[in-house]
Structures are given as structure tokens and as C-alpha cells.
Motif scaffolding. Structure first.
Motif, PDB file in Angstrom:
ATOM      1  N   ARG A 166       0.920  -1.075  -0.099  1.00  0.00           N
ATOM      2  CA  ARG A 166       0.092   0.103   0.103  1.00  0.00           C
ATOM      3  C   ARG A 166       0.795   1.126   0.087  1.00  0.00           C
ATOM      4  NH1 ARG A 166      -1.247   2.777   4.131  1.00  0.00           N
ATOM      5  NH2 ARG A 166      -0.771   1.299   5.746  1.00  0.00           N
ATOM      6  N   LEU A 167       1.901   1.362   0.644  1.00  0.00           N
ATOM      7  CA  LEU A 167       2.781   2.394   0.701  1.00  0.00           C
ATOM      8  C   LEU A 167       3.737   2.741  -0.516  1.00  0.00           C
ATOM      9  CD1 LEU A 167       4.528   1.708   4.238  1.00  0.00           C
ATOM     10  CD2 LEU A 167       2.837   3.713   3.839  1.00  0.00           C
ATOM     11  N   ALA A 168       3.749   1.386  -1.087  1.00  0.00           N
ATOM     12  CA  ALA A 168       4.573   1.578  -2.504  1.00  0.00           C
ATOM     13  C   ALA A 168       3.603   2.323  -3.504  1.00  0.00           C
ATOM     14  CB  ALA A 168       5.059   0.218  -2.769  1.00  0.00           C
ATOM     15  N   VAL A 169       2.587   1.876  -3.581  1.00  0.00           N
ATOM     16  CA  VAL A 169       1.229   2.448  -4.498  1.00  0.00           C
ATOM     17  C   VAL A 169       1.184   3.685  -4.101  1.00  0.00           C
ATOM     18  CG1 VAL A 169      -1.074   2.426  -4.865  1.00  0.00           C
ATOM     19  CG2 VAL A 169      -0.022   0.078  -4.807  1.00  0.00           C
ATOM     20  N   GLU A 170       1.037   4.150  -3.121  1.00  0.00           N
ATOM     21  CA  GLU A 170       1.017   5.801  -2.615  1.00  0.00           C
ATOM     22  C   GLU A 170       2.248   6.449  -2.987  1.00  0.00           C
ATOM     23  OE1 GLU A 170       0.224   5.620   1.874  1.00  0.00           O
ATOM     24  OE2 GLU A 170      -1.930   4.810   1.410  1.00  0.00           O
ATOM     25  N   VAL A 180      12.364   4.494 -10.290  1.00  0.00           N
ATOM     26  CA  VAL A 180      11.872   3.537  -9.241  1.00  0.00           C
ATOM     27  C   VAL A 180      13.115   3.485  -8.164  1.00  0.00           C
ATOM     28  CG1 VAL A 180      11.703   0.989  -8.835  1.00  0.00           C
ATOM     29  CG2 VAL A 180      10.695   1.870 -11.161  1.00  0.00           C
ATOM     30  N   ALA A 181      14.358   3.543  -8.387  1.00  0.00           N
ATOM     31  CA  ALA A 181      15.277   3.635  -7.507  1.00  0.00           C
ATOM     32  C   ALA A 181      15.125   4.783  -6.448  1.00  0.00           C
ATOM     33  CB  ALA A 181      16.518   3.456  -8.278  1.00  0.00           C
ATOM     34  N   GLU A 182      14.676   5.938  -6.820  1.00  0.00           N
ATOM     35  CA  GLU A 182      14.602   7.024  -6.265  1.00  0.00           C
ATOM     36  C   GLU A 182      13.267   6.817  -5.184  1.00  0.00           C
ATOM     37  OE1 GLU A 182      16.357  10.400  -9.247  1.00  0.00           O
ATOM     38  OE2 GLU A 182      14.219  10.220  -9.083  1.00  0.00           O
ATOM     39  N   VAL A 183      12.289   6.284  -5.818  1.00  0.00           N
ATOM     40  CA  VAL A 183      11.049   6.044  -4.907  1.00  0.00           C
ATOM     41  C   VAL A 183      11.481   4.876  -3.850  1.00  0.00           C
ATOM     42  CG1 VAL A 183       8.901   5.237  -4.706  1.00  0.00           C
ATOM     43  CG2 VAL A 183       9.495   6.382  -6.808  1.00  0.00           C
ATOM     44  N   ALA A 184      12.217   3.833  -4.243  1.00  0.00           N
ATOM     45  CA  ALA A 184      12.679   2.778  -3.362  1.00  0.00           C
ATOM     46  C   ALA A 184      13.494   3.536  -2.128  1.00  0.00           C
ATOM     47  CB  ALA A 184      13.220   1.891  -3.861  1.00  0.00           C
ATOM     48  N   ARG A 200      11.532  -4.410  -4.638  1.00  0.00           N
ATOM     49  CA  ARG A 200      10.820  -5.768  -5.014  1.00  0.00           C
ATOM     50  C   ARG A 200       9.394  -5.213  -4.856  1.00  0.00           C
ATOM     51  NH1 ARG A 200      14.515  -8.073  -1.714  1.00  0.00           N
ATOM     52  NH2 ARG A 200      12.962  -8.485   0.026  1.00  0.00           N
ATOM     53  N   VAL A 201       9.081  -4.527  -3.427  1.00  0.00           N
ATOM     54  CA  VAL A 201       7.475  -4.235  -3.496  1.00  0.00           C
ATOM     55  C   VAL A 201       7.199  -3.108  -4.458  1.00  0.00           C
ATOM     56  CG1 VAL A 201       6.122  -2.893  -1.708  1.00  0.00           C
ATOM     57  CG2 VAL A 201       8.021  -4.407  -0.829  1.00  0.00           C
ATOM     58  N   ILE A 202       7.944  -2.267  -4.773  1.00  0.00           N
ATOM     59  CA  ILE A 202       7.414  -1.464  -6.157  1.00  0.00           C
ATOM     60  C   ILE A 202       7.194  -2.308  -7.337  1.00  0.00           C
ATOM     61  CG2 ILE A 202       8.177   0.446  -7.529  1.00  0.00           C
ATOM     62  CD1 ILE A 202       9.499   1.677  -5.169  1.00  0.00           C
ATOM     63  N   THR A 203       7.967  -3.181  -7.559  1.00  0.00           N
ATOM     64  CA  THR A 203       7.859  -4.062  -8.871  1.00  0.00           C
ATOM     65  C   THR A 203       6.499  -4.584  -8.740  1.00  0.00           C
ATOM     66  OG1 THR A 203      10.287  -4.574  -9.104  1.00  0.00           O
ATOM     67  CG2 THR A 203       8.604  -6.154 -10.034  1.00  0.00           C
ATOM     68  N   GLN A 204       6.190  -5.273  -7.473  1.00  0.00           N
ATOM     69  CA  GLN A 204       4.935  -5.936  -7.443  1.00  0.00           C
ATOM     70  C   GLN A 204       3.883  -4.998  -7.242  1.00  0.00           C
ATOM     71  OE1 GLN A 204       4.594  -7.834  -3.582  1.00  0.00           O
ATOM     72  NE2 GLN A 204       2.376  -8.585  -3.775  1.00  0.00           N
ATOM     73  N   ALA A 205       3.798  -3.945  -6.987  1.00  0.00           N
ATOM     74  CA  ALA A 205       3.133  -2.629  -7.067  1.00  0.00           C
ATOM     75  C   ALA A 205       2.651  -2.408  -8.341  1.00  0.00           C
ATOM     76  CB  ALA A 205       3.100  -1.434  -6.158  1.00  0.00           C
ATOM     77  N   ARG A 206       3.611  -2.319  -9.373  1.00  0.00           N
ATOM     78  CA  ARG A 206       3.460  -1.951 -10.756  1.00  0.00           C
ATOM     79  C   ARG A 206       2.719  -2.819 -11.439  1.00  0.00           C
ATOM     80  NH1 ARG A 206       8.881   0.799 -12.855  1.00  0.00           N
ATOM     81  NH2 ARG A 206       7.605   1.030 -14.579  1.00  0.00           N
ATOM     82  N   LYS A 207       3.279  -4.198 -11.131  1.00  0.00           N
ATOM     83  CA  LYS A 207       2.818  -5.458 -11.814  1.00  0.00           C
ATOM     84  C   LYS A 207       1.115  -5.353 -11.529  1.00  0.00           C
ATOM     85  CE  LYS A 207       3.263 -10.336 -12.317  1.00  0.00           C
ATOM     86  NZ  LYS A 207       4.069 -11.434 -11.899  1.00  0.00           N
ATOM     87  N   GLN A 208       0.928  -5.178 -10.285  1.00  0.00           N
ATOM     88  CA  GLN A 208      -0.398  -5.372  -9.750  1.00  0.00           C
ATOM     89  C   GLN A 208      -1.445  -4.265 -10.523  1.00  0.00           C
ATOM     90  OE1 GLN A 208      -1.602  -6.111  -5.752  1.00  0.00           O
ATOM     91  NE2 GLN A 208      -2.605  -3.965  -5.623  1.00  0.00           N
ATOM     92  N   ALA A 209      -0.868  -2.977 -10.779  1.00  0.00           N
ATOM     93  CA  ALA A 209      -1.501  -1.815 -11.223  1.00  0.00           C
ATOM     94  C   ALA A 209      -1.786  -2.226 -12.742  1.00  0.00           C
ATOM     95  CB  ALA A 209      -0.719  -0.732 -11.041  1.00  0.00           C
ATOM     96  N   GLN A 210      -0.905  -2.955 -13.415  1.00  0.00           N
ATOM     97  CA  GLN A 210      -0.982  -3.194 -14.795  1.00  0.00           C
ATOM     98  C   GLN A 210      -2.021  -4.438 -15.218  1.00  0.00           C
ATOM     99  OE1 GLN A 210       2.977  -4.369 -16.195  1.00  0.00           O
ATOM    100  NE2 GLN A 210       3.757  -2.353 -16.089  1.00  0.00           N
ATOM    101  N   GLN A 211      -2.181  -5.185 -14.223  1.00  0.00           N
ATOM    102  CA  GLN A 211      -3.214  -6.091 -14.267  1.00  0.00           C
ATOM    103  C   GLN A 211      -4.729  -5.794 -14.277  1.00  0.00           C
ATOM    104  OE1 GLN A 211      -2.214  -8.710 -11.078  1.00  0.00           O
ATOM    105  NE2 GLN A 211      -0.598  -9.796 -12.284  1.00  0.00           N
TER     106      GLN A 211
END
Length: 211
Positions: A166-170, A180-184, A200-211
Motif C-alpha cells: 500500500r505504501l509503495a502504491v501511494e 523506481v530507485a529514487e522512490v525505493a 521488490r515491493v514497487i515491482t509488485q505494485a506496478r505489476k498489480q496496477a497493470q493487471q
């Protein structure tokens, strides 16, 4: 590597250069995808390619999985040549495991220092130092239990993972123009945990957003 719609895609050859691991190791990780969750490829010009960002996130998580190496015997002469039974004692496993490794070696399993030809098979000798070095490589997967954890601890971990997601999505919504590295790095500074964890969490968040 190939860039498609702003994302990098790597062939097996590209991943060898990118990760520094051998073709054999990466092939074994791919063949064990049913157990380790290896990302699925995309066919590009008849060749398997993997999304580099997603693969990096998976590989980092794979290497950071909790491992129990308490059963490994660290005593003795590092250069002593050990037959399969001795190797099993050092690793704290049943001798049949070493027999299986001879037929289907795991990632980074060391080559024998000496071989002895018996009537019906070949006996392989390795040193304690080789075995210690192997178990300490996260990519080997040794000491990692299969399956998903269960019980209260697992539920707590799932809740923490959901909170990080949730924090990554926000954060992605707050910083749309940032890399991405700056956000991380920003998330790591705000909430703790390593930059690699947040990647890793950001990657998961972006993947979830694309689905």
C-alpha cells in the motif's frame, strides 16, 4: 537486451551477463520455477525473454529467503577430501541427497576434486571448503524450506507485506516522475527496510496496477 514500451527484456544470454551467474545455474532456477516462483518469460522473435525489473525483484527475493544452515558441520580440515557419505555428514542431510545431486545437481553445486571409478558407479570427492562455500551461496537454495509458511507468524508477515505494498502504491502516485530507485530510496528512508526490499515491493505494485 530489448526495450519494449519503455521496459527492458533480457534473453537467457542477457541474464548471464546481467547476473554474473552461469547458464547452468540460471537454467536450473528456471526448471525449478514450480517451487521457486521464477517469473514467466515472453516470446520475442522466437526467444524467451524476461522483464528485467521483475526478474531482478524475484531474484533478490529468492536470494534473501530465510535459510536454516544450523545443521551444517563447520568443523574439520577444510581441504579434506570427502566421499558422498562424508559430504552428507557435513551438510547434515541423508546420503541419498548427495546421490540425487550427482544425477541432478542444484545451482552452483561444485565439481568434484577427485573421482574414483567403482564397478557400477563413479564416486565423487569434494572438500569441506567446497561444501561450506556452496551452502553460503544464497542462489544454491540450500537450507530453504519449500511451501508457504502458516500460522500466526505467517499472518503477521502477510499483513506487513500488504502494508508495504500500500505504501509503495501511494509513493508511486505521489512521485510519478521519479525513477523506481529514487522512490525505493525515499520509502527506505521513511519506513525502514532496505532499498532492495522496496524495489521488490514497487515491482509488485506496478505489476498489480497493470493487471
Amino acid at each position: 537486451m530489448k526495450t519494449i514500451e519503455g521496459r527492458q527484456w533480457a534473453s537467457r544470454e542477457d541474464l548471464i551477463t546481467h547476473s554474473g551467474y552461469s547458464r547452468d545455474t540460471l537454467s536450473k532456477l528456471w526448471r525449478a520455477r514450480g517451487a521457486n516462483g521464477h517469473p514467466e518469460p515472453r516470446d520475442i522473435d522466437g526467444v524467451m525473454h524476461w522483464d528485467v525489473e521483475i526478474w531482478d525483484g524475484w531474484f533478490a527475493e529468492h536470494c534473501e529467503r530465510p535459510r536454516d544452515l544450523s545443521g551444517v558441520d563447520r568443523s574439520g580440515d577444510p581441504d579434506e577430501l570427502l566421499p558422498p557419505a562424508g559430504q552428507a555428514r557435513v551438510l547434515g542431510v541423508d546420503p541419498s541427497r548427495i546421490t540425487q545431486y550427482a544425477k541432478n545437481p542444484p545451482p552452483e553445486w561444485p565439481d568434484p576434486i577427485h573421482t574414483e571409478q567403482l564397478a557400477t558407479r563413479t564416486r565423487e570427492y569434494r572438500t569441506r571448503a567446497q561444501l561450506w562455500e556452496w551452502v553460503d551461496k544464497p542462489v544454491s537454495g540450500f537450507g530453504t524450506k519449500g511451501g508457504r509458511p502458516s500460522g500466526p507468524g505467517a499472518k503477521t508477515g502477510q499483513a506487513k507485506a500488504a502494508a508495504r505494498l500500500r505504501l509503495a502504491v501511494e509513493a508511486l502516485a505521489e512521485m510519478p516522475g521519479r525513477k523506481v530507485a529514487e522512490v525505493a530510496a525515499a520509502l527506505s528512508e521513511r519506513h525502514g527496510q532496505s532499498v532492495d526490499t522496496w524495489l521488490r515491493v514497487i515491482t509488485q505494485a506496478r505489476k498489480q496496477a497493470q493487471q
